[in-house]
Scaffold this motif. Structure first.
Motif, PDB file in Angstrom:
ATOM      1  N   THR A   2      15.827  19.222  -1.710  1.00 29.67           N
ATOM      2  CA  THR A   2      17.181  18.908  -1.280  1.00 29.67           C
ATOM      3  C   THR A   2      18.147  20.022  -1.653  1.00 29.67           C
ATOM      4  O   THR A   2      18.087  20.557  -2.743  1.00 29.67           O
ATOM      5  N   ASN A   3      19.025  20.358  -0.741  1.00 32.17           N
ATOM      6  CA  ASN A   3      20.074  21.327  -1.009  1.00 32.17           C
ATOM      7  C   ASN A   3      21.274  20.560  -1.561  1.00 32.17           C
ATOM      8  O   ASN A   3      21.971  19.884  -0.802  1.00 32.17           O
ATOM      9  N   PHE A  79      27.490  14.345  10.623  1.00 35.43           N
ATOM     10  CA  PHE A  79      27.298  14.215   9.185  1.00 35.43           C
ATOM     11  C   PHE A  79      26.086  13.342   8.882  1.00 35.43           C
ATOM     12  O   PHE A  79      25.226  13.704   8.083  1.00 35.43           O
ATOM     13  N   VAL A  80      26.008  12.176   9.527  1.00 36.97           N
ATOM     14  CA  VAL A  80      24.891  11.252   9.296  1.00 36.97           C
ATOM     15  C   VAL A  80      23.575  11.918   9.684  1.00 36.97           C
ATOM     16  O   VAL A  80      22.578  11.822   8.949  1.00 36.97           O
ATOM     17  N   GLN A  85      18.529  14.356   7.768  1.00 40.20           N
ATOM     18  CA  GLN A  85      17.637  15.508   7.646  1.00 40.20           C
ATOM     19  C   GLN A  85      17.434  15.875   6.180  1.00 40.20           C
ATOM     20  O   GLN A  85      16.323  16.211   5.759  1.00 40.20           O
ATOM     21  N   VAL A  86      18.495  15.806   5.378  1.00 44.88           N
ATOM     22  CA  VAL A  86      18.367  16.062   3.937  1.00 44.88           C
ATOM     23  C   VAL A  86      17.382  15.075   3.322  1.00 44.88           C
ATOM     24  O   VAL A  86      16.512  15.448   2.524  1.00 44.88           O
ATOM     25  N   ASN A  91      12.089  13.961   0.990  1.00 49.99           N
ATOM     26  CA  ASN A  91      11.107  12.896   0.792  1.00 49.99           C
ATOM     27  C   ASN A  91       9.900  12.953   1.716  1.00 49.99           C
ATOM     28  O   ASN A  91       8.873  12.347   1.420  1.00 49.99           O
ATOM     29  N   PHE A  92      10.021  13.640   2.851  1.00 52.88           N
ATOM     30  CA  PHE A  92       8.956  13.610   3.850  1.00 52.88           C
ATOM     31  C   PHE A  92       8.607  14.988   4.384  1.00 52.88           C
ATOM     32  O   PHE A  92       8.181  15.118   5.537  1.00 52.88           O
TER      33      PHE A  92
END
Length: 125
Positions: A2-3, A79-80, A85-86, A91-92
């Motif tokens: 994660t960024n 944004f969503v 994507q984050v 996680n995937f």
């Protein structure tokens, strides 16, 4: 991985919600919308959060005379999509398919929601 620069805290998200609902807004107006009152310390905290959101690319500031107006630089849908994507990245392995499958497996979908999903998938073909 994660960024952290692209993720937001709960309070930052509350600020973005105010900006999406109201458009260009002053710090004072944001403070009152989020907290229901205005104090010097809340003002300073929200101003810092706005600066952090600007560094992350989610907020811009326009100066009109002595007034600073803050606006969201990204719409809610974009944004969503970015936050999904984050989540997928962290996680995937960046894949959206297992993320969507997890949502489908763990969220009770109404018949209407299932039909909407089917229509979206059919349009993709």
């Amino acid at each position: 991985m994660t960024n952290p620069a692209r993720t937001v805290t709960e309070t930052e998200f509350a600020i973005l919600n105010v900006l999406w609902e109201r458009g260009p807004t002053t710090v004072r107006e944001i403070v009152e919308a989020v907290y229901g009152k205005h104090t010097h310390s809340l003002h300073a905290s929200v101003k810092s959060l706005l600066e952090r959101l600007a560094e992350k690319g989610f907020v811009v500031c326009q100066r009109r005379g002595a007034v600073h107006l803050f606006s969201a630089s990204v719409d809610r849908a974009s944004f969503v999509a970015g936050q999904l994507q984050v989540l997928a990245d962290s996680n995937f392995g960046g894949s959206l398919t297992p993320l969507l499958m997890t949502l489908i497996d763990h969220v009770k979908l109404s018949r209407r929601d299932r039909e909407a999903i089917r229509r979206i998938i059919e349009k993709m073909d």
